[in-house]
Write a protein that holds these residues in place. Structure first.
Motif, mmCIF file in Angstrom:
data_model
loop_
_atom_site.group_PDB
_atom_site.id
_atom_site.type_symbol
_atom_site.label_atom_id
_atom_site.label_comp_id
_atom_site.label_asym_id
_atom_site.label_seq_id
_atom_site.Cartn_x
_atom_site.Cartn_y
_atom_site.Cartn_z
ATOM 1 N N GLY A 29 10.239 8.214 -0.208
ATOM 2 C CA GLY A 29 10.025 7.859 -1.604
ATOM 3 C C GLY A 29 9.016 6.743 -1.802
ATOM 4 O O GLY A 29 8.771 6.323 -2.922
ATOM 5 N N ARG A 30 8.443 6.268 -0.721
ATOM 6 C CA ARG A 30 7.463 5.182 -0.813
ATOM 7 C C ARG A 30 6.090 5.713 -1.220
ATOM 8 O O ARG A 30 5.730 6.844 -0.910
ATOM 9 N N THR A 31 5.338 4.859 -1.888
ATOM 10 C CA THR A 31 3.961 5.175 -2.262
ATOM 11 C C THR A 31 3.013 4.466 -1.298
ATOM 12 O O THR A 31 3.437 3.661 -0.463
ATOM 13 N N PHE A 32 1.698 4.742 -1.441
ATOM 14 C CA PHE A 32 0.705 4.031 -0.630
ATOM 15 C C PHE A 32 0.826 2.525 -0.833
ATOM 16 O O PHE A 32 0.747 1.748 0.116
ATOM 17 N N ALA A 33 1.007 2.118 -2.082
ATOM 18 C CA ALA A 33 1.114 0.687 -2.388
ATOM 19 C C ALA A 33 2.338 0.080 -1.714
ATOM 20 O O ALA A 33 2.259 -1.033 -1.154
ATOM 21 N N ASP A 34 3.458 0.783 -1.743
ATOM 22 C CA ASP A 34 4.677 0.289 -1.095
ATOM 23 C C ASP A 34 4.471 0.128 0.401
ATOM 24 O O ASP A 34 4.872 -0.877 1.005
ATOM 25 N N ILE A 35 3.856 1.132 1.003
ATOM 26 C CA ILE A 35 3.639 1.099 2.454
ATOM 27 C C ILE A 35 2.652 0.005 2.829
ATOM 28 O O ILE A 35 2.848 -0.723 3.807
ATOM 29 N N SER A 36 1.597 -0.146 2.044
ATOM 30 C CA SER A 36 0.618 -1.212 2.308
ATOM 31 C C SER A 36 1.271 -2.584 2.238
ATOM 32 O O SER A 36 1.011 -3.447 3.084
ATOM 33 N N ALA A 37 2.105 -2.784 1.237
ATOM 34 C CA ALA A 37 2.807 -4.071 1.107
ATOM 35 C C ALA A 37 3.750 -4.283 2.280
ATOM 36 O O ALA A 37 3.825 -5.394 2.835
ATOM 37 N N ALA A 38 4.448 -3.244 2.684
ATOM 38 C CA ALA A 38 5.373 -3.363 3.811
ATOM 39 C C ALA A 38 4.627 -3.639 5.108
ATOM 40 O O ALA A 38 5.115 -4.400 5.954
ATOM 41 N N LEU A 39 3.450 -3.055 5.277
ATOM 42 C CA LEU A 39 2.667 -3.275 6.503
ATOM 43 C C LEU A 39 2.238 -4.736 6.645
ATOM 44 O O LEU A 39 2.097 -5.231 7.767
ATOM 45 N N ARG A 40 2.021 -5.420 5.530
ATOM 46 C CA ARG A 40 1.625 -6.839 5.598
ATOM 47 C C ARG A 40 2.756 -7.714 6.119
ATOM 48 O O ARG A 40 2.515 -8.798 6.635
ATOM 49 N N ASP A 41 4.000 -7.237 5.964
ATOM 50 C CA ASP A 41 5.161 -8.047 6.313
ATOM 51 C C ASP A 41 5.790 -7.696 7.659
ATOM 52 O O ASP A 41 6.813 -8.282 8.014
ATOM 53 N N VAL A 42 5.205 -6.739 8.392
ATOM 54 C CA VAL A 42 5.800 -6.370 9.688
ATOM 55 C C VAL A 42 4.944 -6.889 10.827
ATOM 56 O O VAL A 42 3.751 -7.164 10.679
ATOM 57 N N GLU A 43 5.579 -7.001 11.963
ATOM 58 C CA GLU A 43 4.913 -7.516 13.160
ATOM 59 C C GLU A 43 3.984 -6.457 13.752
ATOM 60 O O GLU A 43 4.326 -5.265 13.798
ATOM 61 N N ASP A 44 2.802 -6.894 14.190
ATOM 62 C CA ASP A 44 1.855 -5.975 14.829
ATOM 63 C C ASP A 44 2.467 -5.349 16.074
ATOM 64 O O ASP A 44 3.091 -6.040 16.887
ATOM 65 N N GLY A 45 2.289 -4.043 16.204
ATOM 66 C CA GLY A 45 2.764 -3.314 17.376
ATOM 67 C C GLY A 45 4.237 -2.963 17.327
ATOM 68 O O GLY A 45 4.748 -2.329 18.250
ATOM 69 N N SER A 46 4.943 -3.337 16.284
ATOM 70 C CA SER A 46 6.380 -3.050 16.196
ATOM 71 C C SER A 46 6.604 -1.564 15.873
ATOM 72 O O SER A 46 5.710 -0.861 15.400
ATOM 73 N N ASP A 47 7.824 -1.140 16.138
ATOM 74 C CA ASP A 47 8.197 0.244 15.806
ATOM 75 C C ASP A 47 8.103 0.484 14.304
ATOM 76 O O ASP A 47 7.718 1.564 13.862
ATOM 77 N N GLU A 48 8.460 -0.537 13.511
ATOM 78 C CA GLU A 48 8.382 -0.413 12.057
ATOM 79 C C GLU A 48 6.937 -0.198 11.616
ATOM 80 O O GLU A 48 6.663 0.613 10.730
ATOM 81 N N GLN A 49 6.009 -0.909 12.239
ATOM 82 C CA GLN A 49 4.593 -0.741 11.898
ATOM 83 C C GLN A 49 4.130 0.677 12.224
ATOM 84 O O GLN A 49 3.428 1.312 11.434
ATOM 85 N N LYS A 50 4.537 1.198 13.386
ATOM 86 C CA LYS A 50 4.166 2.559 13.771
ATOM 87 C C LYS A 50 4.730 3.578 12.772
ATOM 88 O O LYS A 50 4.035 4.531 12.392
ATOM 89 N N LYS A 51 5.969 3.363 12.360
ATOM 90 C CA LYS A 51 6.595 4.267 11.400
ATOM 91 C C LYS A 51 5.841 4.226 10.064
ATOM 92 O O LYS A 51 5.529 5.272 9.482
ATOM 93 N N LEU A 52 5.527 3.026 9.598
ATOM 94 C CA LEU A 52 4.815 2.886 8.329
ATOM 95 C C LEU A 52 3.413 3.487 8.403
ATOM 96 O O LEU A 52 2.962 4.124 7.454
ATOM 97 N N ARG A 53 2.730 3.300 9.503
ATOM 98 C CA ARG A 53 1.396 3.882 9.658
ATOM 99 C C ARG A 53 1.469 5.410 9.677
ATOM 100 O O ARG A 53 0.602 6.099 9.140
ATOM 101 N N GLY A 54 2.508 5.952 10.296
ATOM 102 C CA GLY A 54 2.703 7.406 10.289
ATOM 103 C C GLY A 54 2.939 7.928 8.884
ATOM 104 O O GLY A 54 2.394 8.962 8.493
ATOM 105 N N GLN A 55 3.769 7.199 8.118
ATOM 106 C CA GLN A 55 4.009 7.598 6.737
ATOM 107 C C GLN A 55 2.727 7.509 5.910
ATOM 108 O O GLN A 55 2.447 8.379 5.094
ATOM 109 N N SER A 56 1.955 6.463 6.163
ATOM 110 C CA SER A 56 0.690 6.296 5.441
ATOM 111 C C SER A 56 -0.263 7.449 5.753
ATOM 112 O O SER A 56 -0.906 7.999 4.856
ATOM 113 N N ALA A 57 -0.336 7.826 7.029
ATOM 114 C CA ALA A 57 -1.213 8.937 7.430
ATOM 115 C C ALA A 57 -0.745 10.250 6.802
ATOM 116 O O ALA A 57 -1.555 11.060 6.335
ATOM 117 N N ALA A 58 0.571 10.459 6.768
ATOM 118 C CA ALA A 58 1.110 11.689 6.165
ATOM 119 C C ALA A 58 0.795 11.741 4.673
ATOM 120 O O ALA A 58 0.402 12.789 4.149
#
Length: 151
Positions: A81-110
């Protein structure tokens, strides 16, 4: 006494309008056929989770629009249910290389891929509309031109 001044000009205008209308009808029809062929060549089938026309080949404005809606819904569900804006905001708050970052980047790509596919399908829908408009105007020009020639 009735004046015939302008009568030949009116008939010439009718001829020109009729010819232009014929060209519009041909161009609009050709565009419609070209878009239909291109969509058919992609061999896209409306999926089972579509609200209507499931299992149909995407080959007209209605099936293209339905397919775009299905892609949008599937992309939104896959992104939680997240939008590009939601994912972009979440990416700013996660640690580089974390599993959460990978998940968010995958959602962004999809979401990006889905947006591209939807845009292509909606462009087809728009092309159908424009081709119908051109052909319809052409038919109107032919009718008005024929009436001017009778004047």
């Amino acid at each position: 006494m009735t004046s015939t001044y302008g009568l030949p000009a009116t008939r010439r205008a009718g001829t020109v309008m009729g010819l232009a209308g014929s060209l519009f009808v041909i161009a609009g029809t050709a565009a419609w056929v070209a878009v239909t062929r291109q969509l058919r060549d992609e061999k896209i089938i409306v999926p089972d989770n579509a609200p209507i026309l499931a299992g149909k080949t995407v080959q007209d404005p209605v099936t293209a629009y339905v397919e775009a809606l299905v892609i949008k819904g599937n992309a939104e569900r896959s992104a939680g249910g997240r939008t590009f804006a939601d994912i972009s905001a979440a990416l700013r708050d996660v640690e580089d290389g974390s599993d959460e970052q990978k998940k968010l980047r995958g959602q962004s790509a999809a979401l990006s891929t889905a947006a591209s596919l939807r845009t292509s399908l909606m462009t087809s829908v728009l092309a159908y509309g424009v081709s119908a408009l051109v052909a319809g105007l052409g038919a109107l020009f032919v009718i008005v031109g024929s009436q001017l020639r009778r004047a």
